[in-house]
Write a protein that holds these residues in place. Structure first.
Motif, mmCIF file in Angstrom:
data_model
loop_
_atom_site.group_PDB
_atom_site.id
_atom_site.type_symbol
_atom_site.label_atom_id
_atom_site.label_comp_id
_atom_site.label_asym_id
_atom_site.label_seq_id
_atom_site.Cartn_x
_atom_site.Cartn_y
_atom_site.Cartn_z
ATOM 1 N N GLN A 48 0.810 -1.224 0.000
ATOM 2 C CA GLN A 48 0.000 0.000 0.000
ATOM 3 C C GLN A 48 0.840 1.269 0.000
ATOM 4 O O GLN A 48 0.306 2.364 0.078
ATOM 5 C CB GLN A 48 -0.935 -0.020 1.208
ATOM 6 N N ARG A 49 2.167 1.110 -0.078
ATOM 7 C CA ARG A 49 3.100 2.222 -0.167
ATOM 8 C C ARG A 49 2.910 3.218 0.984
ATOM 9 O O ARG A 49 2.922 4.436 0.799
ATOM 10 C CB ARG A 49 2.987 2.931 -1.520
ATOM 11 N N ALA A 50 2.733 2.672 2.174
ATOM 12 C CA ALA A 50 2.549 3.509 3.359
ATOM 13 C C ALA A 50 3.896 3.980 3.898
ATOM 14 O O ALA A 50 4.931 3.361 3.652
ATOM 15 C CB ALA A 50 1.816 2.717 4.444
ATOM 16 N N VAL A 51 3.857 5.091 4.628
ATOM 17 C CA VAL A 51 5.015 5.485 5.433
ATOM 18 C C VAL A 51 4.864 4.760 6.757
ATOM 19 O O VAL A 51 3.916 4.993 7.502
ATOM 20 C CB VAL A 51 5.054 7.013 5.659
ATOM 21 N N GLY A 52 5.778 3.838 7.035
ATOM 22 C CA GLY A 52 5.622 2.969 8.191
ATOM 23 C C GLY A 52 6.803 3.003 9.129
ATOM 24 O O GLY A 52 7.937 2.736 8.728
ATOM 25 N N ALA A 53 6.545 3.339 10.394
ATOM 26 C CA ALA A 53 7.572 3.321 11.439
ATOM 27 C C ALA A 53 7.484 1.986 12.157
ATOM 28 O O ALA A 53 6.443 1.646 12.720
ATOM 29 C CB ALA A 53 7.354 4.470 12.418
ATOM 30 N N THR A 54 8.555 1.210 12.138
ATOM 31 C CA THR A 54 8.513 -0.146 12.680
ATOM 32 C C THR A 54 8.638 -0.168 14.194
ATOM 33 O O THR A 54 9.406 0.585 14.789
ATOM 34 C CB THR A 54 9.639 -1.008 12.083
ATOM 35 N N THR A 55 7.872 -1.055 14.806
ATOM 36 C CA THR A 55 8.009 -1.349 16.226
ATOM 37 C C THR A 55 9.270 -2.185 16.430
ATOM 38 O O THR A 55 9.954 -2.551 15.465
ATOM 39 C CB THR A 55 6.802 -2.144 16.720
ATOM 40 N N VAL A 56 9.561 -2.530 17.676
ATOM 41 C CA VAL A 56 10.693 -3.428 17.934
ATOM 42 C C VAL A 56 10.471 -4.751 17.205
ATOM 43 O O VAL A 56 11.364 -5.281 16.538
ATOM 44 C CB VAL A 56 10.873 -3.665 19.446
ATOM 45 N N GLY A 57 9.246 -5.290 17.282
ATOM 46 C CA GLY A 57 8.949 -6.542 16.604
ATOM 47 C C GLY A 57 9.070 -6.426 15.097
ATOM 48 O O GLY A 57 9.596 -7.328 14.432
ATOM 49 N N GLY A 58 8.583 -5.322 14.543
ATOM 50 C CA GLY A 58 8.709 -5.102 13.106
ATOM 51 C C GLY A 58 10.159 -4.986 12.677
ATOM 52 O O GLY A 58 10.570 -5.540 11.644
ATOM 53 N N THR A 59 10.957 -4.280 13.477
ATOM 54 C CA THR A 59 12.381 -4.138 13.171
ATOM 55 C C THR A 59 13.092 -5.481 13.274
ATOM 56 O O THR A 59 13.940 -5.817 12.442
ATOM 57 C CB THR A 59 13.027 -3.123 14.129
ATOM 58 N N LEU A 60 12.722 -6.284 14.262
ATOM 59 C CA LEU A 60 13.330 -7.605 14.411
ATOM 60 C C LEU A 60 13.014 -8.500 13.223
ATOM 61 O O LEU A 60 13.865 -9.279 12.782
ATOM 62 C CB LEU A 60 12.858 -8.254 15.710
ATOM 63 N N ALA A 61 11.802 -8.403 12.702
ATOM 64 C CA ALA A 61 11.448 -9.202 11.528
ATOM 65 C C ALA A 61 12.349 -8.844 10.350
ATOM 66 O O ALA A 61 12.775 -9.710 9.583
ATOM 67 C CB ALA A 61 9.980 -8.985 11.172
ATOM 68 N N VAL A 62 12.658 -7.553 10.216
ATOM 69 C CA VAL A 62 13.563 -7.113 9.150
ATOM 70 C C VAL A 62 14.986 -7.590 9.442
ATOM 71 O O VAL A 62 15.706 -8.039 8.540
ATOM 72 C CB VAL A 62 13.507 -5.583 8.992
ATOM 73 N N CYS A 63 15.403 -7.496 10.707
ATOM 74 C CA CYS A 63 16.733 -7.995 11.093
ATOM 75 C C CYS A 63 16.887 -9.463 10.709
ATOM 76 O O CYS A 63 17.946 -9.884 10.211
ATOM 77 C CB CYS A 63 16.943 -7.834 12.586
ATOM 78 N N ARG A 64 15.852 -10.251 10.945
ATOM 79 C CA ARG A 64 15.913 -11.674 10.622
ATOM 80 C C ARG A 64 16.037 -11.882 9.111
ATOM 81 O O ARG A 64 16.767 -12.760 8.644
ATOM 82 C CB ARG A 64 14.666 -12.387 11.150
ATOM 83 N N ALA A 65 15.350 -11.041 8.354
ATOM 84 C CA ALA A 65 15.357 -11.195 6.894
ATOM 85 C C ALA A 65 16.698 -10.829 6.273
ATOM 86 O O ALA A 65 17.117 -11.439 5.289
ATOM 87 C CB ALA A 65 14.249 -10.339 6.278
ATOM 88 N N VAL A 66 17.393 -9.844 6.869
ATOM 89 C CA VAL A 66 18.634 -9.360 6.237
ATOM 90 C C VAL A 66 19.889 -9.711 7.038
ATOM 91 O O VAL A 66 20.999 -9.408 6.600
ATOM 92 C CB VAL A 66 18.571 -7.831 5.995
ATOM 93 N N GLY A 67 19.729 -10.331 8.214
ATOM 94 C CA GLY A 67 20.886 -10.798 8.962
ATOM 95 C C GLY A 67 21.559 -9.775 9.847
ATOM 96 O O GLY A 67 22.779 -9.814 10.026
ATOM 97 N N ILE A 68 20.785 -8.846 10.434
ATOM 98 C CA ILE A 68 21.343 -7.877 11.383
ATOM 99 C C ILE A 68 21.380 -8.512 12.769
ATOM 100 O O ILE A 68 20.363 -9.000 13.262
ATOM 101 C CB ILE A 68 20.518 -6.581 11.396
ATOM 102 N N ALA A 69 22.542 -8.494 13.407
ATOM 103 C CA ALA A 69 22.736 -9.222 14.663
ATOM 104 C C ALA A 69 22.530 -8.370 15.908
ATOM 105 O O ALA A 69 22.382 -8.920 16.997
ATOM 106 C CB ALA A 69 24.136 -9.834 14.698
ATOM 107 N N VAL A 70 22.545 -7.045 15.784
ATOM 108 C CA VAL A 70 22.414 -6.173 16.956
ATOM 109 C C VAL A 70 21.504 -5.006 16.610
ATOM 110 O O VAL A 70 21.663 -4.388 15.547
ATOM 111 C CB VAL A 70 23.784 -5.625 17.423
ATOM 112 N N MET A 71 20.567 -4.696 17.479
ATOM 113 C CA MET A 71 19.745 -3.497 17.290
ATOM 114 C C MET A 71 19.576 -2.793 18.632
ATOM 115 O O MET A 71 19.724 -3.396 19.701
ATOM 116 C CB MET A 71 18.383 -3.835 16.686
ATOM 117 N N ALA A 72 19.304 -1.505 18.554
ATOM 118 C CA ALA A 72 19.092 -0.686 19.746
ATOM 119 C C ALA A 72 17.704 -0.079 19.708
ATOM 120 O O ALA A 72 17.185 0.256 18.641
ATOM 121 C CB ALA A 72 20.141 0.426 19.819
#
Length: 247
Positions: A48-72
């Motif tokens: 839907q081409r929304a402007v979306g600010a990710t929650t911690v859970g949303g950010t973690l889902a992206v981390c899992r997809a691209v292999g990011i090991a540390v987030m703040a």
């Protein structure tokens, strides 16, 4: 963070894409009209081409997809107060359990049921490490939280535990860093804010921004200043852990 050699990358959804790394101009587009994006919302926000600010859970889902090991982040979501009357548990917890990422935060959001959230993390086998503390920080307050089973003294030690946890097939970890400037009189304001939200019929994802705005107003800006400071400190520690993992 960049001075340590780490590369910070803010996650969000813009122009039909999940973005890992945003410019200042792009960050300015995340105003009050931006959608709050959890893991379930990522696909819809992209299509839907929304402007979306990710929650911690949303950010973690992206981390899992691209292999990011540390987030703040500031604080982890979890079990809401009053869950025995109306079950309400953040998807942050499930995403953390299944994602091989270490999250640095100032503990669990203080408007939640912190002891219940810690119990769920134990059930999900998520290690919770206290950074130079034996107590779980309460977001704004460094004192008064539940006792933790593991204390670490350095970023290197946290990274070593994370590496060993992942070698054993584990998922995410929480590294809880106490705020440098502790606001210890905020609990009565939180209770008042939650009562006000309930009286106004504010529920779901709208509760957190309402409570944060309420606390900012009633504390004379002290909570907002503390929030900003702890996010910067958490990001610095996360950068140090990321570099330790890379060595």
């Amino acid at each position: 963070m960049r001075t340590t050699g780490a590369t910070p990358a803010t996650v969000g959804v813009l122009d039909g894409k999940i973005r890992v790394g945003l410019t200042e101009a792009e960050l300015a587009r995340f105003d009050a009209s931006a959608r709050k994006i959890g893991p379930r919302d990522l696909a819809a926000a992209v299509v839907q081409r929304a402007v979306g600010a990710t929650t911690v859970g949303g950010t973690l889902a992206v981390c899992r997809a691209v292999g990011i090991a540390v987030m703040a982040t500031g604080g982890l979501g979890g079990v809401h107060r009053g869950w025995t009357r109306q079950p309400d548990v953040s998807s942050d917890l499930g995403e953390l359990a299944r994602t091989r990422t270490l999250v640095v935060s100032a503990g669990i959001k203080s408007l939640l049921d912190v002891p219940a959230t810690l119990e769920v993390l134990e059930t999900l086998a998520v290690p919770v490490l206290g950074f130079r503390t034996n107590e779980l920080p309460l977001f704004y307050s460094a004192q008064g939280g539940p006792t933790l089973s593991t204390r670490v003294e350095s970023a290197d030690e946290a990274a070593a535990i994370a590496g060993a946890h992942w070698e054993l097939g584990g998922g995410g970890l929480l590294l809880a860093r106490p705020p440098d400037e502790s606001v210890d009189d905020v609990e009565p304001l939180i209770q008042e804010a939650l009562r006000e939200a309930r009286d106004q019929g504010i529920t779901g994802q709208r509760v957190t921004p309402f409570v944060l705005a309420f606390l900012h107003e009633r504390s004379g800006g002290r909570t907002l200043a503390a929030n900003r400071a702890l996010v910067v400190a958490n990001a610095q520690l996360a950068a140090e852990v990321a570099l330790a993992l890379a060595r």
